[in-house]
Design a protein around this motif. Structure first.
Motif, short mmCIF file in Angstrom:
data_model
loop_
_atom_site.label_atom_id
_atom_site.label_comp_id
_atom_site.label_asym_id
_atom_site.label_seq_id
_atom_site.Cartn_x
_atom_site.Cartn_y
_atom_site.Cartn_z
N ASP A 33 -64.82 20.96 -47.86
CA ASP A 33 -63.89 19.62 -47.93
C ASP A 33 -62.73 20.09 -49.08
OD1 ASP A 33 -64.69 18.44 -45.85
OD2 ASP A 33 -65.76 17.10 -46.99
N ALA A 34 -63.42 20.78 -50.10
CA ALA A 34 -62.72 20.71 -51.42
C ALA A 34 -61.54 21.81 -51.45
CB ALA A 34 -63.46 21.40 -52.54
N ARG A 35 -61.92 23.09 -50.74
CA ARG A 35 -60.56 24.17 -50.76
C ARG A 35 -60.03 24.46 -51.83
NH1 ARG A 35 -62.25 26.18 -46.39
NH2 ARG A 35 -61.92 25.20 -44.44
N PHE A 36 -60.12 23.91 -52.95
CA PHE A 36 -59.44 24.34 -54.16
C PHE A 36 -60.19 24.29 -55.46
CE2 PHE A 36 -55.07 23.33 -56.55
CZ PHE A 36 -55.07 24.69 -57.46
N GLY A 37 -60.39 24.99 -56.32
CA GLY A 37 -61.08 24.94 -57.56
C GLY A 37 -60.51 25.44 -58.88
N MET A 38 -60.96 25.01 -59.86
CA MET A 38 -60.38 25.72 -61.22
C MET A 38 -61.59 26.46 -61.74
SD MET A 38 -59.33 24.07 -64.89
CE MET A 38 -57.69 23.74 -64.46
N VAL A 257 -58.54 34.59 -39.94
CA VAL A 257 -59.83 33.42 -40.00
C VAL A 257 -60.95 34.17 -40.07
CG1 VAL A 257 -60.49 31.53 -38.91
CG2 VAL A 257 -58.03 31.80 -38.79
N LEU A 258 -61.91 33.88 -41.16
CA LEU A 258 -63.18 34.49 -41.23
C LEU A 258 -64.26 33.05 -40.54
CD1 LEU A 258 -62.92 36.40 -44.60
CD2 LEU A 258 -62.60 37.17 -42.13
N ASP A 259 -64.87 33.60 -39.91
CA ASP A 259 -66.04 32.49 -39.09
C ASP A 259 -67.18 32.07 -40.38
OD1 ASP A 259 -67.62 34.55 -38.84
OD2 ASP A 259 -67.48 34.25 -36.61
N ASN A 298 -60.02 29.68 -43.44
CA ASN A 298 -61.40 29.07 -43.64
C ASN A 298 -61.87 29.33 -45.20
OD1 ASN A 298 -63.41 27.65 -42.56
ND2 ASN A 298 -64.74 29.25 -42.26
N GLY A 299 -60.97 29.62 -46.21
CA GLY A 299 -61.59 29.84 -47.42
C GLY A 299 -61.25 28.87 -48.42
N ASN A 300 -61.61 29.26 -49.60
CA ASN A 300 -61.53 28.29 -50.85
C ASN A 300 -60.69 29.21 -51.79
OD1 ASN A 300 -63.14 26.42 -49.66
ND2 ASN A 300 -64.16 25.78 -51.48
N THR A 353 -53.18 24.88 -40.22
CA THR A 353 -54.40 24.39 -40.39
C THR A 353 -54.67 23.01 -39.50
OG1 THR A 353 -53.57 22.80 -42.24
CG2 THR A 353 -54.76 24.85 -42.87
N SER A 354 -55.92 22.71 -39.51
CA SER A 354 -56.30 21.72 -38.42
C SER A 354 -57.32 20.63 -38.91
CB SER A 354 -57.11 22.16 -37.18
OG SER A 354 -58.22 22.91 -37.47
N LYS A 355 -57.23 19.39 -38.16
CA LYS A 355 -58.24 18.40 -38.41
C LYS A 355 -58.38 17.39 -37.47
CE LYS A 355 -58.02 17.11 -42.77
NZ LYS A 355 -57.46 16.37 -44.07
N GLY A 356 -59.44 17.59 -36.67
CA GLY A 356 -59.70 16.69 -35.61
C GLY A 356 -58.62 16.99 -34.49
N ASN A 357 -57.87 15.83 -34.19
CA ASN A 357 -56.88 16.04 -33.32
C ASN A 357 -55.30 16.46 -33.61
OD1 ASN A 357 -58.61 15.39 -31.45
ND2 ASN A 357 -57.64 13.34 -30.76
#
Ligand code: JFZ
Length: 589
Positions: A33-38, A257-259, A298-300, A353-357
């Protein structure tokens, strides 16, 4: 029946080595969920800040001890000067929060061996050896707890230039006498144990440069982490594929995209640890584009800052972080908790990117003609809108012409955002797309090596970035199936990459002369690679490629098979064919 066993055993082995995370999906949830960090690289190296005895030391700042071959006895003296009076854990966490970063990772011990926490294992630590006499890791852990910010620790498990038994210091110690297992059990493991015992819940341990660590040792370390804190993640650089997720090379963004779960560590300028003369800051536009691109695959994105010896995050970094945060505040839905693109390939205009529908079209190159087109989406679109703009419902049309789905959206002529504009599509169901390689609305057909087929027996390898290496023989091939929709004459271009040199990706590290043949059915073109210009990727301006014209081929609409083969290797420097893609571009475009 028993003859099936080897195959099955093989499959099982590759499935487990792919990613431990697949067996522990629960602890991955927050990370996905995060996708982005410091990322924070902070240590004694911030004092010399790239300069030793009046001389500029080339390379990354935290490597100064190694680069300048500073003896342990001399480097240790830096501890007596370490007094970061400006350090304010609360401020750092607020900076990350405002940037939209969802986790932090700080160097608890880098290769120099100096612990940035109060360790009972070694006096060579920030509490005992400095006038500062505080534990910044404890202060950061407390601030992160107040802000519900997951905190992870970087720990250099193999390299330790302070210890005779650690790896990497060849200027003070004799590597042939080093007992790495002793170092691992007497310093690394006890310190990792401290980090996982004394600072509350730890989000992840970021091990690095595995080098000589054995399979059994990596496993022992990973097991220790998971025993002490079952929810704590282990990054891919623990070595021997024992991580919960994978790490790419530094500043490296894969082409597809890496699975599996992965993360890329990225510098804001050209160093991790602070260097006073490094002013080569990436623009906030580049940072935003890279972040979105990474999420679409699919990465952070773990973006680094290197605070000064006084404890300040450099102002240019803070400014950029604020700009990324401002972008995310409006368009974060396209990044946080987003699933990757349903399309396996990159688009010239941006990423998905995608989320649900929902599908998010993250547009970097906004169309000039007021019309945005995408092929291959078979869902019914219920609504299209510009993200963040309340009354921006867009009109659109869906059609099936020439046997393929086309969605055309009427868009404003000016880009809603100059970094990345996001168009959200509400669909009737989860996205269903044609995952084959097809001609794009702009007429181009892009065939990347990561999506091509190599022979079963080959010396050629394809990197994450979709670039071939080890291509030093004639007869090696890459092949693709693709579909074209428009008849006409197409220019055949080869896009090849330079070799990475010390200074980064530099087009002087590129070699002409290799001869390629491209055939589509019985049509063929062949030509030596020559420099017909530089192509830079809007997603990653730091990795320019070279374009070479190979000839032209006419194509009728339909399914095609393309094969590229090396006819001659003219490679005196042995760089070989570093092919990223074959591109077909409508002639005259
Ligand atoms: C390592 C460290 O040596 C460096 O100081 C920094 O901490 C960075 C984040 O990680 O450097 C690496 C490790 C791996 C690659 C490149 C640099 N790699 O796989 O390309």
């Amino acid at each position: 029946m028993h003859r099936l066993f080897p195959t099955i055993a093989c499959l099982l082995v590759s499935a487990t080595s792919l990613s431990v995370a697949q067996t522990n999906p629960n602890r991955m949830t927050w990370f996905r969920d995060a996708r982005f960090g410091m990322f924070i690289h902070w240590g004694l190296y911030a004092i010399p800040a790239g300069e030793w005895k009046g001389k500029q030391i080339p390379g990354i700042g935290e490597w100064i001890m190694n680069r300048a071959k500073i003896p342990v006895a001399e480097y240790e003296q830096l501890a007596k000067q370490f007094n970061p009076v400006d350090f304010d854990a609360e401020r750092w966490v607020r900076t990350a929060e405002a940037a939209g970063q969802k986790y932090m990772v700080i160097t608890a011990k880098h290769h120099d061996g100096f612990a940035m926490f109060h360790s009972k294992v070694s006096k060579y630590n920030v509490y005992d050896a400095t006038p500062f006499h505080r534990d910044p890791i404890a202060e950061l852990a407390a601030a992160c707890k107040r802000h519900h910010m997951p905190l992870g620790f970087y720990y250099s498990q193999t390299q330790d230039w302070h210890e005779p038994d650690g790896n990497g210091n060849t200027w003070d110690f004799d590597p042939s006498k080093a007992n790495f297992d002793k170092y691992l059990h007497e310093k690394a493991i006890p310190q990792v144990r401290e980090l996982l015992t004394n600072y509350g819940p730890v989000a992840l341990i970021w091990f690095d440069t595995p080098r000589i660590i054995t399979d059994a040792q990596s496993k022992e370390l990973a097991d220790l982490v998971h025993t002490l804190q079952p929810k704590c993640l282990v990054d891919g650089r623990i070595g021997n594929d024992k991580g919960d997720y994978r790490s790419t090379g530094d500043n490296e963004i894969p082409v597809k995209v890496l699975d599996y779960d992965w993360e890329t560590p990225v510098t804001t300028n050209d160093t991790w640890g602070f260097k006073k003369n490094d002013n080569n800051w990436k623009s906030s536009q580049t940072l935003i584009r890279q972040l979105v691109d990474v999420a679409s695959k699919n990465g952070n994105y773990l973006l680094n800052v290197g605070p000064t010896a006084k404890g300040d995050i450099p102002e240019p970094a803070v400014e950029r972080l604020q700009q990324v945060g401002a972008w995310l505040k409006v368009r974060g839905a396209a990044v946080y908790g987003a699933k990757p693109s349903p399309y396996p390939y990159e688009f010239n205009w941006g990423s998905v990117t995608s989320k649900g529908n929902r599908l998010y079209l993250n547009v970097v190159e906004w169309p000039a003609n007021g019309s945005f087109e995408i092929y291959g989406l078979s869902n019914r679109v219920r609504k299209a809108s510009v993200l963040g703009d309340k009354n921006s419902s867009l009109t659109f049309q869906q059609s099936k012409t020439g046997g393929h789905d086309t969605l055309r959206i009427d868009v404003p002529s000016a880009a809603p955002n100059s970094d990345v504009s996001v168009v959200a599509l509400d669909l009737d169901a989860t996205p269903k797309v044609n995952t084959g390689l097809v001609q794009q609305p702009d007429g181009t057909i892009t065939l990347n090596c990561a999506l091509g087929k190599l022979p079963a027996e080959t010396k050629v390898k394809v990197s994450n970035r979709g670039i071939t290496s080890g291509w030093l023989d004639t007869g090696e091939t890459v092949e693709w199936d693709f579909e074209s929709y428009r008849p006409g004459n197409y220019e055949v271009l080869a896009r090849t990459a330079p070799v990475r040199s010390a200074g980064g990706w530099d087009t002087s590290q590129w070699e002409q002369g290799n001869e390629l043949q491209v055939s589509i059915g019985d049509k063929k073109v062949e030509h030596a690679l020559q420099n017909d210009g530089t192509i830079s990727d809007p997603r990653n301006p730091l990795t320019p490629d070279i374009k070479s014209r190979l000839g032209a081929i006419s194509l009728e609409p339909g399914a095609h098979h393309l094969k590229v083969e090396a006819l001659k290797i003219g490679s005196d420097r042995k760089l070989g064919v570093r092919l990223r893609e074959i591109e077909l571009v409508p002639a005259g475009q």
